[in-house]
Design a protein around this motif. Structure first.
Motif, PDB file in Angstrom:
ATOM      1  N   ALA A  88       0.832  -1.213   0.000  1.00 48.37           N
ATOM      2  CA  ALA A  88       0.000   0.000   0.000  1.00 48.37           C
ATOM      3  C   ALA A  88       0.865   1.262   0.000  1.00 48.37           C
ATOM      4  O   ALA A  88       0.715   2.122  -0.860  1.00 48.37           O
ATOM      5  N   THR A  89       1.803   1.353   0.958  1.00 49.88           N
ATOM      6  CA  THR A  89       2.590   2.583   1.073  1.00 49.88           C
ATOM      7  C   THR A  89       3.599   2.709  -0.070  1.00 49.88           C
ATOM      8  O   THR A  89       3.682   3.763  -0.719  1.00 49.88           O
ATOM      9  N   ALA A  90       4.360   1.646  -0.330  1.00 48.06           N
ATOM     10  CA  ALA A  90       5.438   1.729  -1.335  1.00 48.06           C
ATOM     11  C   ALA A  90       4.933   2.172  -2.725  1.00 48.06           C
ATOM     12  O   ALA A  90       5.543   3.059  -3.333  1.00 48.06           O
ATOM     13  N   PRO A  91       3.827   1.625  -3.244  1.00 51.57           N
ATOM     14  CA  PRO A  91       3.369   2.094  -4.559  1.00 51.57           C
ATOM     15  C   PRO A  91       3.055   3.586  -4.565  1.00 51.57           C
ATOM     16  O   PRO A  91       3.354   4.286  -5.539  1.00 51.57           O
ATOM     17  N   GLY A  92       2.497   4.082  -3.460  1.00 51.38           N
ATOM     18  CA  GLY A  92       2.208   5.516  -3.364  1.00 51.38           C
ATOM     19  C   GLY A  92       3.491   6.341  -3.362  1.00 51.38           C
ATOM     20  O   GLY A  92       3.561   7.403  -3.981  1.00 51.38           O
ATOM     21  N   VAL A  93       4.521   5.835  -2.682  1.00 44.16           N
ATOM     22  CA  VAL A  93       5.804   6.545  -2.648  1.00 44.16           C
ATOM     23  C   VAL A  93       6.444   6.548  -4.041  1.00 44.16           C
ATOM     24  O   VAL A  93       6.953   7.576  -4.506  1.00 44.16           O
ATOM     25  N   PHE A  94       6.382   5.412  -4.724  1.00 46.84           N
ATOM     26  CA  PHE A  94       6.883   5.380  -6.108  1.00 46.84           C
ATOM     27  C   PHE A  94       6.167   6.435  -6.948  1.00 46.84           C
ATOM     28  O   PHE A  94       6.784   7.163  -7.724  1.00 46.84           O
ATOM     29  N   ALA A  95       4.851   6.502  -6.780  1.00 44.89           N
ATOM     30  CA  ALA A  95       4.064   7.463  -7.575  1.00 44.89           C
ATOM     31  C   ALA A  95       4.479   8.897  -7.242  1.00 44.89           C
ATOM     32  O   ALA A  95       4.669   9.721  -8.143  1.00 44.89           O
ATOM     33  N   GLU A  96       4.639   9.200  -5.956  1.00 50.47           N
ATOM     34  CA  GLU A  96       5.023  10.566  -5.548  1.00 50.47           C
ATOM     35  C   GLU A  96       6.383  10.953  -6.114  1.00 50.47           C
ATOM     36  O   GLU A  96       6.583  12.077  -6.568  1.00 50.47           O
ATOM     37  N   GLU A  97       7.313  10.010  -6.090  1.00 53.45           N
ATOM     38  CA  GLU A  97       8.658  10.316  -6.609  1.00 53.45           C
ATOM     39  C   GLU A  97       8.651  10.386  -8.131  1.00 53.45           C
ATOM     40  O   GLU A  97       9.347  11.209  -8.722  1.00 53.45           O
ATOM     41  N   ALA A  98       7.849   9.534  -8.763  1.00 55.49           N
ATOM     42  CA  ALA A  98       7.768   9.536 -10.228  1.00 55.49           C
ATOM     43  C   ALA A  98       7.222  10.864 -10.730  1.00 55.49           C
ATOM     44  O   ALA A  98       7.730  11.428 -11.710  1.00 55.49           O
ATOM     45  N   VAL A  99       6.207  11.377 -10.057  1.00 53.93           N
ATOM     46  CA  VAL A  99       5.565  12.616 -10.525  1.00 53.93           C
ATOM     47  C   VAL A  99       6.559  13.783 -10.472  1.00 53.93           C
ATOM     48  O   VAL A  99       6.540  14.656 -11.340  1.00 53.93           O
ATOM     49  N   LYS A 100       7.468  13.757  -9.503  1.00 54.55           N
ATOM     50  CA  LYS A 100       8.480  14.827  -9.409  1.00 54.55           C
ATOM     51  C   LYS A 100       9.379  14.829 -10.643  1.00 54.55           C
ATOM     52  O   LYS A 100       9.926  15.852 -11.023  1.00 54.55           O
ATOM     53  N   LEU A 101       9.572  13.642 -11.250  1.00 60.24           N
ATOM     54  CA  LEU A 101      10.474  13.504 -12.402  1.00 60.24           C
ATOM     55  C   LEU A 101       9.723  13.566 -13.732  1.00 60.24           C
ATOM     56  O   LEU A 101      10.331  13.473 -14.794  1.00 60.24           O
ATOM     57  N   GLY A 102       8.389  13.611 -13.653  1.00 58.60           N
ATOM     58  CA  GLY A 102       7.586  13.508 -14.883  1.00 58.60           C
ATOM     59  C   GLY A 102       7.621  12.097 -15.440  1.00 58.60           C
ATOM     60  O   GLY A 102       7.444  11.885 -16.640  1.00 58.60           O
ATOM     61  N   ALA A 103       7.838  11.116 -14.564  1.00 62.02           N
ATOM     62  CA  ALA A 103       7.907   9.703 -15.002  1.00 62.02           C
ATOM     63  C   ALA A 103       6.533   9.045 -14.912  1.00 62.02           C
ATOM     64  O   ALA A 103       5.629   9.552 -14.253  1.00 62.02           O
ATOM     65  N   LYS A 104       6.413   7.910 -15.581  1.00 57.86           N
ATOM     66  CA  LYS A 104       5.168   7.132 -15.549  1.00 57.86           C
ATOM     67  C   LYS A 104       5.353   5.917 -14.631  1.00 57.86           C
ATOM     68  O   LYS A 104       6.495   5.544 -14.336  1.00 57.86           O
ATOM     69  N   LEU A 105       4.240   5.280 -14.287  1.00 58.18           N
ATOM     70  CA  LEU A 105       4.302   4.120 -13.384  1.00 58.18           C
ATOM     71  C   LEU A 105       3.409   2.997 -13.889  1.00 58.18           C
ATOM     72  O   LEU A 105       2.259   3.238 -14.270  1.00 58.18           O
ATOM     73  N   ILE A 106       3.971   1.800 -13.881  1.00 63.12           N
ATOM     74  CA  ILE A 106       3.169   0.597 -14.149  1.00 63.12           C
ATOM     75  C   ILE A 106       3.207  -0.269 -12.896  1.00 63.12           C
ATOM     76  O   ILE A 106       4.280  -0.538 -12.342  1.00 63.12           O
ATOM     77  N   HIS A 107       2.028  -0.682 -12.456  1.00 62.45           N
ATOM     78  CA  HIS A 107       1.920  -1.407 -11.188  1.00 62.45           C
ATOM     79  C   HIS A 107       0.995  -2.612 -11.383  1.00 62.45           C
ATOM     80  O   HIS A 107       0.209  -2.655 -12.335  1.00 62.45           O
ATOM     81  N   PHE A 108       1.096  -3.578 -10.467  1.00 63.74           N
ATOM     82  CA  PHE A 108       0.299  -4.806 -10.589  1.00 63.74           C
ATOM     83  C   PHE A 108      -0.588  -4.983  -9.356  1.00 63.74           C
ATOM     84  O   PHE A 108      -0.162  -4.715  -8.231  1.00 63.74           O
ATOM     85  N   SER A 109      -1.785  -5.459  -9.611  1.00 66.38           N
ATOM     86  CA  SER A 109      -2.697  -5.741  -8.507  1.00 66.38           C
ATOM     87  C   SER A 109      -3.346  -7.111  -8.728  1.00 66.38           C
ATOM     88  O   SER A 109      -2.833  -7.910  -9.522  1.00 66.38           O
ATOM     89  N   THR A 110      -4.441  -7.350  -8.072  1.00 71.45           N
ATOM     90  CA  THR A 110      -4.893  -8.732  -7.905  1.00 71.45           C
ATOM     91  C   THR A 110      -6.415  -8.904  -7.989  1.00 71.45           C
ATOM     92  O   THR A 110      -7.165  -7.973  -7.686  1.00 71.45           O
ATOM     93  N   ASP A 111      -6.818 -10.100  -8.350  1.00 78.52           N
ATOM     94  CA  ASP A 111      -8.227 -10.514  -8.275  1.00 78.52           C
ATOM     95  C   ASP A 111      -8.746 -10.464  -6.829  1.00 78.52           C
ATOM     96  O   ASP A 111      -9.948 -10.385  -6.601  1.00 78.52           O
ATOM     97  N   TYR A 112      -7.828 -10.518  -5.855  1.00 76.39           N
ATOM     98  CA  TYR A 112      -8.257 -10.546  -4.452  1.00 76.39           C
ATOM     99  C   TYR A 112      -8.796  -9.198  -3.971  1.00 76.39           C
ATOM    100  O   TYR A 112      -9.169  -9.062  -2.811  1.00 76.39           O
ATOM    101  N   VAL A 113      -8.857  -8.189  -4.862  1.00 80.19           N
ATOM    102  CA  VAL A 113      -9.525  -6.935  -4.478  1.00 80.19           C
ATOM    103  C   VAL A 113     -11.045  -7.103  -4.525  1.00 80.19           C
ATOM    104  O   VAL A 113     -11.779  -6.259  -4.029  1.00 80.19           O
TER     105      VAL A 113
END
Ligand SMILES: NC(=O)c1ccc[n+]([C@@H]2O[C@H](COP(=O)([O-])OP(=O)(O)OC[C@H]3O[C@@H](n4cnc5c(N)ncnc54)[C@H](OP(=O)(O)O)[C@@H]3O)[C@@H](O)[C@H]2O)c1
Length: 305
Positions: A88-113
């Motif tokens: 939960a926390t780490a993907p959000g941190v990746f996103a926050e840091e990516a946005v500072k660089l103008g970078a994009k993010l690809i992430h994986f989730s699950t059927d268990y949602v």
């Protein structure tokens, strides 16, 4: 020479199933990526927020791909803090840091949602209602990324396995060499999905995605079965290939169907994990191989000993 789509991709979880497959696939796609930087857990611990921030700002990727996750579904019930830190926390941190660089993010989730009580396959807009700590932590990771508002894609997949990694395929083959009877749950439906099919699809998406739109997509092999049906197919296909390839024979004679109630686990799993991939097909013209074809491919890729 054609300029690669991405200058520098940062890939996590390279010793995991999907991370390993993506490493293999992207390593061969020079048109997609000039430099692929892969980090395993020893190089970047996702439970350490500052380490994530430092790594992203040092590497300065233009795309982050994050298949790393806390995937021990049952253990998560008693390790929720760690599961939330990584999922939960780490993907959000990746996103926050990516946005500072103008970078994009690809992430994986699950059927268990999902709760797994729908009749028919889930579509991306269906209500989420995770039953387990793992599912809740993965959903929180999705939400943390969306809250940042950077260009992102989230792929929800299911029942991941492959020739590489620790997974159901290897467990069934090991048990089938040791035992005459296997008892396998037959009242949970879903799509076994090979890590290779996931990385093939993500690679195709990467060649098309401009980052102008963000979204959540289901990404699973076509068709569906139960864990019992998957086990039967593994044994049948192994037996066909065993004769052709001179692989060691299996001891197993009976694969007994049991109910979830007869195989209690700490984490509750959805009864229906079937995911509809129409949106992926509409937006990226990707049609996923059937789970059965993908299984044959993975069995052929096994180095049997
Ligand atoms: N496996 C499934 O059946 C399944 C089903 C649906 C969705 N998914 C999702 O698909 C994605 C890929 O899953 P997968 O099957 O490839 O999982 P996996 O094989 O279990 O790999 C997970 C990876 O995450 C790494 N990791 C765990 N904790 C970490 C930490 N604190 N810091 C850094 N890395 C850490 C692991 O490192 P080590 O190698 O050092 O352990 C491993 O390489 C995940 O988002 C998962 O939630 C998986």
């Amino acid at each position: 020479m054609q300029t690669p789509v991405y200058k520098r991709i940062l890939l996590t979880g390279v010793n995991g199933q999907v991370g390993h497959a993506l490493h293999q696939a992207l390593g061969h796609q020079k048109s997609l990526c000039d430099e692929l930087i892969c980090l395993d857990r020893s190089q970047l611990d996702l439970s350490n927020q500052q380490a994530i921030r430092d790594a992203v700002q040092t590497i300065k990727p233009d795309l982050i791909i994050n298949p790393a996750a806390y995937t021990a579904v049952d253990k998560a019930e008693s390790e929720s803090e760690l599961a939330y830190a990584i999922n939960a926390t780490a993907p959000g941190v990746f996103a926050e840091e990516a946005v500072k660089l103008g970078a994009k993010l690809i992430h994986f989730s699950t059927d268990y949602v999902y709760a797994g009580n729908k009749i028919g396959a889930y579509v991306e807009d269906d209500t989420t209602a995770p039953l387990s700590v793992y599912g809740k932590s993965k959903l929180a990771g999705e939400e943390a990324i969306r809250a940042v508002g950077l260009p992102h894609l989230i792929f929800r997949t299911s029942w991941v396995y492959g020739a590489y990694g620790k997974n159901f395929l290897h467990t069934i083959l090991r048990l089938a060499k040791e035992r005459e009877t296997l008892t396998i749950v037959a009242d949970q439906a879903g799509a076994p999905t090979s890590s290779r099919s996931i990385s093939d699809a993500v690679t195709k998406v990467l060649g098309q995605w401009s980052g102008d739109s963000s979204g959540t997509y289901h990404l699973v092999n076509a068709g569906n079965t139960t864990w019992h049906g998957f086990a039967v197919a593994i044994i049948e296909q192994y037996s066909c290939l065993q004769r052709e390839n001179g692989w060691p024979p299996l001891k197993v004679k009976h694969i007994q169907a049991i109910t979830t109630a007869e195989y209690p686990t700490p984490a509750v799993r959805p009864a229906n994990s079937c995911l509809d991939c129409s949106q992926l097909s509409r937006d990226f013209s990707i049609s996923m191989p059937s789970w059965h074809d993908a299984l044959v491919t993975e069995l052929k890729a096994l180095s049997i000993n």
